[in-house]
Write an enzyme that holds these catalytic residues in place. Structure first.
Site, PDB file in Angstrom:
ATOM      1  N   GLN A  72      -6.153   5.083 -14.131  1.00 37.77           N
ATOM      2  CA  GLN A  72      -5.114   5.815 -13.670  1.00 37.77           C
ATOM      3  C   GLN A  72      -3.627   5.517 -14.433  1.00 37.77           C
ATOM      4  OE1 GLN A  72      -2.706   4.139 -10.136  1.00 37.77           O
ATOM      5  NE2 GLN A  72      -3.635   6.143  -9.125  1.00 37.77           N
ATOM      6  N   CYS A 102       2.928   4.959  -6.221  1.00 37.59           N
ATOM      7  CA  CYS A 102       3.436   3.479  -6.207  1.00 37.59           C
ATOM      8  C   CYS A 102       4.892   3.780  -5.807  1.00 37.59           C
ATOM      9  CB  CYS A 102       3.198   3.168  -7.583  1.00 37.59           C
ATOM     10  SG  CYS A 102       3.881   1.462  -7.708  1.00 37.59           S
ATOM     11  N   LYS A 141      -3.153  10.744  -7.009  1.00 35.48           N
ATOM     12  CA  LYS A 141      -3.040  10.027  -5.890  1.00 35.48           C
ATOM     13  C   LYS A 141      -1.490  10.026  -5.489  1.00 35.48           C
ATOM     14  CE  LYS A 141      -3.999   5.622  -3.690  1.00 35.48           C
ATOM     15  NZ  LYS A 141      -2.657   5.177  -2.994  1.00 35.48           N
ATOM     16  N   ASN A 204      -6.211   7.888   2.492  1.00 35.85           N
ATOM     17  CA  ASN A 204      -5.964   6.373   2.273  1.00 35.85           C
ATOM     18  C   ASN A 204      -4.913   5.819   3.307  1.00 35.85           C
ATOM     19  OD1 ASN A 204      -3.948   4.782  -0.132  1.00 35.85           O
ATOM     20  ND2 ASN A 204      -5.790   3.853   0.628  1.00 35.85           N
ATOM     21  N   GLY A 205      -4.997   4.523   3.731  1.00 36.03           N
ATOM     22  CA  GLY A 205      -4.048   4.057   4.361  1.00 36.03           C
ATOM     23  C   GLY A 205      -4.503   3.531   5.795  1.00 36.03           C
ATOM     24  N   GLY A 228      -7.882  -0.112   0.072  1.00 34.00           N
ATOM     25  CA  GLY A 228      -6.810  -0.944  -0.715  1.00 34.00           C
ATOM     26  C   GLY A 228      -6.967  -2.424  -0.248  1.00 34.00           C
TER      27      GLY A 228
END
EC number: 1.3.1.-
Length: 326
Positions: A72, A102, A141, A204-205, A228
């Site tokens: 990445q 990010c 992402k 995600n999350g 994650g």
């Protein structure tokens, strides 16, 4: 089966999220052993790669046992992103992933990571520059948007697909939320339901239990989930999710001996990759997570984070085993 370009993944694959100072080769190796289907390097600055920064170059290390694996990158300049994509492709990962998610200030302030969410045209240009620079699949992402007043993931998904990305992972928060509050997966489901979208969509999350992974699979229809923070100190989490999705049964949690053996592997692999001194120093952040909930563990943790030698750390792991399991 889920396909990212020519990469074949099982139905409902589990992805290990790229996490700074966590998702290095030793940790990825453990997660692969326990069921992760696709993993990513820690994110790498495109500018760092181009100026040959040692830390950035070290993050390019990948190994055959962890395939498929993606590297990445992040950045805010088209030329730098294109050049760094070429550098990444030379080490032959299975895919290149772009970080537009990010939220940390030092990344966003450079117009990279989630900072690009404020300029979709720039996001498209950066992505197109990467796609043009490699024959490898390029994935992205990102987050829902910059804040609740600018959720643009629907436009982003279509436009990035149009310039050639092969999969999209969406974190169900805005940049303004950072990691606070609850992740909102409804917009992720809306992207997945869009008839124009034909690439895999990963959510995600807040995937913090096998039950939630299955619930979100069924409720939101995503192709897979990215895990994650719940995997830190808990590489068994991938195995637990797979077992629950397949059988509806909860696996017994790892025993203390399982945890000790995982830490032993992590220590040894970390020292092999980084050298003993750095390997031991960087392992210190992991012990509390591996041994969370163990009664009266503080004296052992104090030893683990103070000892500078690998053999001494491994000796403390033997002491822990004797103390609790004898």
């Amino acid at each position: 089966m889920v396909k990212i370009g020519n990469i074949e993944l099982p139905d409902f694959p589990l992805l290990l999220a790229p996490m700074e100072d966590v998702s290095d080769p030793p940790f990825r190796r453990l997660c692969k052993e326990y069921g992760a289907d696709l993993m990513y390097s820690e994110f790498i600055s495109s500018e760092g790669l181009i100026r040959d920064a040692i830390k950035s170059k070290m993050k390019l290390d990948i190994f055959d046992y962890e395939r498929p694996v993606g590297i990445q990158i992040f950045g805010g300049d088209e030329e730098a992103m294109a050049m760094s994509t070429e550098i990444v492709a030379a080490v032959k990962p299975d895919l290149v992933d772009i970080n537009f998610g990010c939220p940390v200030k030092k990344v966003v302030s450079k117009g990279a990571g989630a900072g690009v969410l404020k300029d979709v045209d720039l996001m498209v240009k950066l992505t197109e520059a990467c796609v043009r620079s490699t024959d490898l699949p390029v994935t992205v992402k990102t987050r829902l948007g910059w804040d609740n007043d600018s959720i643009n993931i629907y436009e982003v998904a279509e436009r990035l697909q149009d310039v050639g990305i092969k999969a999209l992972s969406i974190h169900g928060r805005t940049r303004a939320q950072m990691y606070k509050g609850e992740a909102d997966w409804a917009p992720i489901a809306k992207v997945k339901d869009n008839p124009r979208i034909h690439i895999p969509i990963f959510g995600n999350g807040d995937i913090d239990s096998p039950q939630k992974a299955l619930e979100y699979k069924n409720r939101y229809g995503v192709d897979g989930v990215m895990v994650g923070r719940a995997s830190i100190g808990n590489p068994w989490f991938f195995r637990e999710i797979k077992h629950f999705v397949k059988t509806g049964e909860i696996l017994d949690p790892p025993t203390l001996q399982d945890r000790i053996e995982a830490v032993r592997k992590h220590v040894i692999w970390s020292c092999e990759w980084k050298g003993d001194r750095t390997g031991i120093l960087e392992m210190r952040r992991h012990y509390a997570n591996y041994f969370k909930g163990v009664d009266h563990f503080k004296p052992f943790r104090t030893k683990l984070v103070q000892l500078p030698e690998k053999d001494d750390v491994l000796g403390v792991l033997d002491e822990i085993s004797e103390h609790y399991l004898a």
